[in-house]
Design a protein around this motif. Sequence first.
Motif, PDB file in Angstrom:
ATOM      1  N   GLU A  13      -3.430  -0.350  -4.515  1.00  0.00           N
ATOM      2  CA  GLU A  13      -4.664   0.192  -3.953  1.00  0.00           C
ATOM      3  C   GLU A  13      -4.433   0.213  -2.443  1.00  0.00           C
ATOM      4  O   GLU A  13      -3.882  -0.731  -1.892  1.00  0.00           O
ATOM      5  CB  GLU A  13      -5.786  -0.789  -4.297  1.00  0.00           C
ATOM      6  CG  GLU A  13      -7.164  -0.272  -4.130  1.00  0.00           C
ATOM      7  CD  GLU A  13      -8.191  -1.305  -4.625  1.00  0.00           C
ATOM      8  OE1 GLU A  13      -8.534  -1.269  -5.816  1.00  0.00           O
ATOM      9  OE2 GLU A  13      -8.606  -2.136  -3.809  1.00  0.00           O
ATOM     10  N   VAL A  14      -4.826   1.316  -1.787  1.00  0.00           N
ATOM     11  CA  VAL A  14      -4.687   1.379  -0.330  1.00  0.00           C
ATOM     12  C   VAL A  14      -6.021   1.749   0.292  1.00  0.00           C
ATOM     13  O   VAL A  14      -6.720   2.654  -0.187  1.00  0.00           O
ATOM     14  CB  VAL A  14      -3.601   2.395   0.107  1.00  0.00           C
ATOM     15  CG1 VAL A  14      -3.680   2.664   1.606  1.00  0.00           C
ATOM     16  CG2 VAL A  14      -2.211   1.894  -0.242  1.00  0.00           C
ATOM     17  N   ARG A  51       4.033   5.982   2.484  1.00  0.00           N
ATOM     18  CA  ARG A  51       3.810   5.068   3.617  1.00  0.00           C
ATOM     19  C   ARG A  51       3.642   3.632   3.145  1.00  0.00           C
ATOM     20  O   ARG A  51       4.044   2.694   3.822  1.00  0.00           O
ATOM     21  CB  ARG A  51       2.523   5.454   4.359  1.00  0.00           C
ATOM     22  CG  ARG A  51       2.679   6.561   5.351  1.00  0.00           C
ATOM     23  CD  ARG A  51       1.339   6.714   6.059  1.00  0.00           C
ATOM     24  NE  ARG A  51       1.292   7.910   6.875  1.00  0.00           N
ATOM     25  CZ  ARG A  51       0.194   8.625   7.057  1.00  0.00           C
ATOM     26  NH1 ARG A  51      -0.939   8.270   6.454  1.00  0.00           N
ATOM     27  NH2 ARG A  51       0.209   9.691   7.833  1.00  0.00           N
ATOM     28  N   ALA A  52       2.987   3.460   1.989  1.00  0.00           N
ATOM     29  CA  ALA A  52       2.800   2.105   1.456  1.00  0.00           C
ATOM     30  C   ALA A  52       4.157   1.489   1.134  1.00  0.00           C
ATOM     31  O   ALA A  52       4.430   0.331   1.447  1.00  0.00           O
ATOM     32  CB  ALA A  52       1.919   2.139   0.213  1.00  0.00           C
ATOM     33  N   ARG A  58       0.351   0.382   8.576  1.00  0.00           N
ATOM     34  CA  ARG A  58      -0.349  -0.353   9.623  1.00  0.00           C
ATOM     35  C   ARG A  58      -0.694   0.527  10.819  1.00  0.00           C
ATOM     36  O   ARG A  58      -1.808   0.475  11.330  1.00  0.00           O
ATOM     37  CB  ARG A  58       0.475  -1.557  10.067  1.00  0.00           C
ATOM     38  CG  ARG A  58      -0.365  -2.631  10.703  1.00  0.00           C
ATOM     39  CD  ARG A  58       0.248  -3.997  10.458  1.00  0.00           C
ATOM     40  NE  ARG A  58       0.500  -4.233   9.044  1.00  0.00           N
ATOM     41  CZ  ARG A  58       1.411  -5.098   8.601  1.00  0.00           C
ATOM     42  NH1 ARG A  58       2.157  -5.770   9.437  1.00  0.00           N
ATOM     43  NH2 ARG A  58       1.569  -5.270   7.310  1.00  0.00           N
ATOM     44  N   GLY A  59       0.275   1.368  11.228  1.00  0.00           N
ATOM     45  CA  GLY A  59       0.057   2.268  12.358  1.00  0.00           C
ATOM     46  C   GLY A  59      -1.082   3.246  12.100  1.00  0.00           C
ATOM     47  O   GLY A  59      -1.658   3.815  13.016  1.00  0.00           O
ATOM     48  N   GLU A  60      -1.406   3.433  10.820  1.00  0.00           N
ATOM     49  CA  GLU A  60      -2.480   4.363  10.434  1.00  0.00           C
ATOM     50  C   GLU A  60      -3.745   3.592  10.100  1.00  0.00           C
ATOM     51  O   GLU A  60      -4.669   4.140   9.501  1.00  0.00           O
ATOM     52  CB  GLU A  60      -2.051   5.166   9.200  1.00  0.00           C
ATOM     53  CG  GLU A  60      -0.746   5.918   9.352  1.00  0.00           C
ATOM     54  CD  GLU A  60      -0.861   7.081  10.302  1.00  0.00           C
ATOM     55  OE1 GLU A  60      -1.948   7.688  10.365  1.00  0.00           O
ATOM     56  OE2 GLU A  60       0.120   7.366  10.998  1.00  0.00           O
ATOM     57  N   ARG A  61      -3.785   2.316  10.422  1.00  0.00           N
ATOM     58  CA  ARG A  61      -4.914   1.446  10.103  1.00  0.00           C
ATOM     59  C   ARG A  61      -5.182   1.394   8.592  1.00  0.00           C
ATOM     60  O   ARG A  61      -6.321   1.353   8.139  1.00  0.00           O
ATOM     61  CB  ARG A  61      -6.192   1.876  10.856  1.00  0.00           C
ATOM     62  CG  ARG A  61      -6.024   1.822  12.373  1.00  0.00           C
ATOM     63  CD  ARG A  61      -7.292   2.154  13.118  1.00  0.00           C
ATOM     64  NE  ARG A  61      -8.471   1.414  12.675  1.00  0.00           N
ATOM     65  CZ  ARG A  61      -8.727   0.145  12.964  1.00  0.00           C
ATOM     66  NH1 ARG A  61      -7.879  -0.552  13.682  1.00  0.00           N
ATOM     67  NH2 ARG A  61      -9.835  -0.421  12.540  1.00  0.00           N
ATOM     68  N   GLY A  62      -4.091   1.391   7.841  1.00  0.00           N
ATOM     69  CA  GLY A  62      -4.231   1.284   6.393  1.00  0.00           C
ATOM     70  C   GLY A  62      -3.574   0.013   5.887  1.00  0.00           C
ATOM     71  O   GLY A  62      -2.743  -0.566   6.573  1.00  0.00           O
ATOM     72  N   GLU A  63      -3.994  -0.447   4.695  1.00  0.00           N
ATOM     73  CA  GLU A  63      -3.316  -1.598   4.091  1.00  0.00           C
ATOM     74  C   GLU A  63      -3.357  -1.546   2.572  1.00  0.00           C
ATOM     75  O   GLU A  63      -4.256  -0.965   1.974  1.00  0.00           O
ATOM     76  CB  GLU A  63      -3.905  -2.917   4.606  1.00  0.00           C
ATOM     77  CG  GLU A  63      -5.391  -3.043   4.367  1.00  0.00           C
ATOM     78  CD  GLU A  63      -5.938  -4.371   4.878  1.00  0.00           C
ATOM     79  OE1 GLU A  63      -5.192  -5.370   4.884  1.00  0.00           O
ATOM     80  OE2 GLU A  63      -7.121  -4.409   5.250  1.00  0.00           O
ATOM     81  N   SER A  80       9.414  -5.001   7.267  1.00  0.00           N
ATOM     82  CA  SER A  80       9.294  -3.939   8.264  1.00  0.00           C
ATOM     83  C   SER A  80      10.164  -2.764   7.841  1.00  0.00           C
ATOM     84  O   SER A  80      11.093  -2.915   7.039  1.00  0.00           O
ATOM     85  CB  SER A  80       9.765  -4.451   9.621  1.00  0.00           C
ATOM     86  OG  SER A  80      11.161  -4.683   9.553  1.00  0.00           O
ATOM     87  N   PRO A  81       9.887  -1.569   8.403  1.00  0.00           N
ATOM     88  CA  PRO A  81      10.764  -0.434   8.114  1.00  0.00           C
ATOM     89  C   PRO A  81      12.231  -0.765   8.417  1.00  0.00           C
ATOM     90  O   PRO A  81      13.124  -0.342   7.674  1.00  0.00           O
ATOM     91  CB  PRO A  81      10.225   0.653   9.043  1.00  0.00           C
ATOM     92  CG  PRO A  81       8.762   0.331   9.169  1.00  0.00           C
ATOM     93  CD  PRO A  81       8.689  -1.174   9.172  1.00  0.00           C
TER      94      PRO A  81
END
Length: 247
Positions: A13-14, A51-52, A58-63, A80-81
Amino acid sequence: DTPNIVLNVNGIEVIYNHVILVLKGVSLQVPQGRIVAILGGNGAGKTTTLRAISNLLRGERGEVTKGSIELRGERIENLSPADLVQRGVVQVMEGRHCFAHLTIEENLLTGTYTRRDKAEIAANLEKVYNYFPRLKTRRTSQAAYTSGGEQQMCAIGRALMANPSMVLLDEPSMGLAPQIVEEVFNIVKDLNEREKVTFLLAEQNTNMALKYADYGYIMESGRVVMDGAASDLANNEDVKEFYLGVG
Ligand code: ATP
């Protein structure tokens, strides 16, 4: 026999900005050495899924608020990437992201994340040029003055400079003429067959993706609504009607 599962996304879930629920329990598996496509229209959640996996939310304010993501059995949600690159996973982002003011070759060299010896880097560069002869011709051109197709090839080539075992490819066909899309996909197929690179790609171009992928997941509004072997999906009446533009 079934090949090893390299990547296992399990019920994720994001949420963006703490409130916008975008992925509502997405599961998918990527077997070793295969090409797997995430399909679906605009806003279905394909990019968010990639992205998940590569921890770029994180850079997109998502989690990721539920579920798990495993790479060869290891949980990777908190890597991390750069950690992922070390484990052989590289993402090519949507919109190509070449450095406009650098030459094609300079762009490719920015893909050598890890410090390695010059001979190895040179050999890698030759390999990329082998797969992308167009890039060799354009090696000294500033990326800004190359075509969209060449920039997409440059973005993929740069990812290959990190010697990945798995590439996450977001919307490789975006903005490209059909003939160039075909050229890019042919190279992806080649890399898959000859270098054994595993691909997970997100595509709106269902038709093209199903021609080259082994397996597909169709997403709608943050869920997987159908999945199957690419050939089965391509022949499925619902898929034809809703995604292949054939009534
Ligand atoms: P596209 O092909 O347009 O990239 P997609 O299938 O990749 O589509 P996503 O980009 O993952 O879809 O977007 C899924 C949903 O999440 C959309 O409704 C989008 O508006 C929303 N979304 C994407 N990024 C953000 C963000 N940074 N903040 C809030 N909502 C977002």
